[in-house]
Enzyme design. Structure first.
Site, PDB file in Angstrom:
ATOM      1  N   ALA A 159       0.680  -1.216   0.098  1.00  9.20           N
ATOM      2  CA  ALA A 159       0.069   0.110  -0.130  1.00  9.20           C
ATOM      3  C   ALA A 159       0.975   1.115  -0.004  1.00  9.20           C
ATOM      4  CB  ALA A 159      -0.955   0.139   1.351  1.00  9.20           C
ATOM      5  N   GLY A 209      -6.874  -6.733   0.322  1.00  8.43           N
ATOM      6  CA  GLY A 209      -7.478  -5.560   0.051  1.00  8.43           C
ATOM      7  C   GLY A 209      -9.042  -5.402  -0.136  1.00  8.43           C
ATOM      8  N   GLU A 231      -8.090 -11.963  -0.684  1.00 14.80           N
ATOM      9  CA  GLU A 231      -8.354 -12.034   0.702  1.00 14.80           C
ATOM     10  C   GLU A 231      -9.017 -10.483   0.867  1.00 14.80           C
ATOM     11  OE1 GLU A 231      -8.391 -14.223   3.001  1.00 14.80           O
ATOM     12  OE2 GLU A 231      -6.860 -15.455   2.532  1.00 14.80           O
ATOM     13  N   CYS A 265      -9.922  -6.692   8.805  1.00 14.59           N
ATOM     14  CA  CYS A 265     -10.567  -7.402   8.035  1.00 14.59           C
ATOM     15  C   CYS A 265     -11.914  -8.199   8.941  1.00 14.59           C
ATOM     16  CB  CYS A 265     -10.176  -8.120   7.011  1.00 14.59           C
ATOM     17  SG  CYS A 265      -8.812  -9.428   7.467  1.00 14.59           S
TER      18      CYS A 265
END
Ligand code: NAP
Length: 470
Positions: A159, A209, A231, A265
């Site tokens: 990122a 992401g 994922e 997440c």
């Protein structure tokens, strides 16, 4: 998005980086390709030794890399140190188990008319890893440790807001002994991903992401017929039934929602509580959420630091505001503090309805949605009522209910009476819009392997006769 380190606690830009030009990207792909030729010829035992050396580096440099993570994305220093330690443990897990996970698996040779039949796991080549900022070390290590030990090489597109962590990771495996080019960090924005993924030397991609990023990478990889593991996001349910230990459930609910400043997440995001214990659970949960200490992420006493970006903080604030404007009640938090940096307080919202954004969207910050249900069936219906399916949590002391939740919750993992967590020993991944493929455990190591069937006959004239030839 510029490639830069910006301190989320203050909003101050500390360091900016130029994107890698195309010729350097090409050189990195070529190096990964060359390194693959070398790495696949080494023994698993050798790679495991290098992985152990990487674990030693992670342990030795834990505090320094933790400070970098806290500065780049705002997680507490305590959480960052724990993340580095978990990465070292995962490397050791794969170092200890790689030979077993990659060993030939004998099949029933007689049944297929062979003298010997085995399944062999072989590496496939350079894999592009597109990774998020929220666990900037762990997300990368959980891909890289098994993939490199299986003999693949990696190209990391991290990122854009964690470039220093990316560069540290880009050197880690080389310092541990892996061949030059085996794992390289590419400082590039997301627009460079298509070019890298369409390069014929790059064999596959893994993304951790958001859903839009997943759709984009899957579309490119689909066109190119390349394997992907995705994922993606989640809006994990946390179901509390009447027999639950409410004190423990409220304690874990608070940690589960606010870990990593609410940006995980597999954070529990929707708290679905049976009407018989709704008030009792809510009181405990709201008390705990309101008592969390928000502040300087470097301070060991801090529970919740700033969110990683202004955009992310504004998104959470907008989701909560939308719910409040449509009639939801905010039981604690809900106000953006007036200070520099990207802060948001632990927040609990109830009386949610399907037209509110919080009902169906992932909330990537410390804001919890509370839902009242009146039966097991309604709990499962609300729990499964989003497009996601990453993790799920159920709290009940009734053994029959425990089994039913384990089967009925539509998610990649179900944790009963404990917090959803990723462990190297257990597969990790989602269903539906949370993605596909698995990381961790033996399955994660085999995702980027050619699962090769090897059939060896006697070599005589009748070898293989009688089989259907397809
Ligand atoms: P994101 O925007 O998708 O960013 C993740 C990575 O993908 C970054 O490297 C980003 O690069 C890149 N990217 C973004 N758009 C892309 C595109 N169209 N094509 C190619 N690459 C692209 O995700 P985020 O919002 O920062 O991170 C949070 C999300 O990740 C949440 O939804 C969270 O649930 C999910 N997540 C999932 C897991 C899991 O294991 N399932 C774990 C952690 C996080 P740039 O930074 O340069 O934009």
């Amino acid at each position: 998005m510029p490639i830069a380190t910006t301190d989320p606690a203050t909003g101050e830009v500390l360091r900016t980086y130029d994107e890698m030009p195309p010729d350097r990207i090409d050189a990195a792909i070529a190096a990964a390709h060359r390194a693959f030729a070398e790495l696949r010829g080494t023994s698993v035992a050798q790679r495991a030794r290098w992985l152990t050396a990487a674990a030693d580096l992670l342990d030795a440099e834990r505090d320094d890399i933790a400070r970098v993570m806290t500065t780049e994305m705002g997680k507490t220093y305590a959480a960052a140190k724990a993340e580095a330690a978990k990465c070292a443990a995962a490397c050791r897990f794969y170092a200890d188990n790689a030979e077993r996970f990659l060993a030939d698996e004998p099949a029933d040779a007689a049944a297929v008319g062979a003298r010997r039949a085995v399944v062999r796991y072989q590496p496939i080549g350079p894999v592009l890893a597109v990774m998020p900022w929220n666990f900037p070390l762990w997300q990368v290590i959980r891909f890289a440790a098994p993939a490199l030990t299986a003999g693949n090489t990696g190209l990391l597109k991290h990122a854009s807001n964690v470039p220093q962590t990316a560069l540290w990771l880009g050197e880690l495996f080389g310092r541990a002994g892996f061949p030059e080019g085996a794992f390289t960090a590419l400082l590039v924005g997301s627009s460079a991903v298509e070019r890298i993924l369409t390069d014929p030397r790059v064999r596959a991609a893994t993304l951790t992401g958001s859903e839009p990023a997943g759709r984009s990478i899957a579309a490119i990889a689909g066109r190119e017929l390349k394997k992907t593991v995705l994922e993606l996001g989640g809006s994990d349910p946390f179901v509390v039934m009447p027999s639950a230990d409410l004190d423990r459930a409220a304690e874990v609910a608070t940690t589960a929602r606010c870990q990593n400043n609410g940006q995980s997440c597999i954070a529990a995001k929707r708290f679905i509580v049976h009407a018989d214990v709704f008030d009792a659970f809510t009181e405990r949960f709201v008390d705990r959420m309101a008592a969390l200490r928000v502040g300087d992420p470097m301070d060991e006493r801090t529970d919740v630091g700033p969110l990683a970006s202004e955009r992310g903080r504004n998104e959470v604030a907008a989701q909560v505001r939308d719910a409040a404007e449509r009639g939801a009640r905010v039981l604690c938090g809900g106000e953006v503090p007036d200070r520099p940096g990207w802060w948001y307080p632990p927040t609990v919202v109830t009386d949610l309805t399907p037209e509110m954004r919080m009902w169906g969207e992932e909330v990537f910050g410390p804001a919890a949605g509370l839902y009242r249900v009146s039966s097991y069936d309604e709990a499962v219906e609300v729990a499964n009522g989003t497009s996601f399916g990453l993790g799920a949590n159920a709290w009940t002391r009734d053994p029959e209910e425990q089994e039913r939740f384990a089967t009925d919750l539509d998610a990649g993992s179900v944790f009963v009476n404990g917090m959803t967590t990723s462990y190297p020993q257990l597969p990790f991944g989602g269903v539906r819009n949370s993605g596909y493929g698995r990381e961790l455990s033996a399955l994660g190591m085999r995702e980027f392997c050619n699962v090769k069937t090897v059939w060896v006959g006697e070599g005589g004239p009748s070898a293989g006769a009688g089989a259907h030839a397809e």
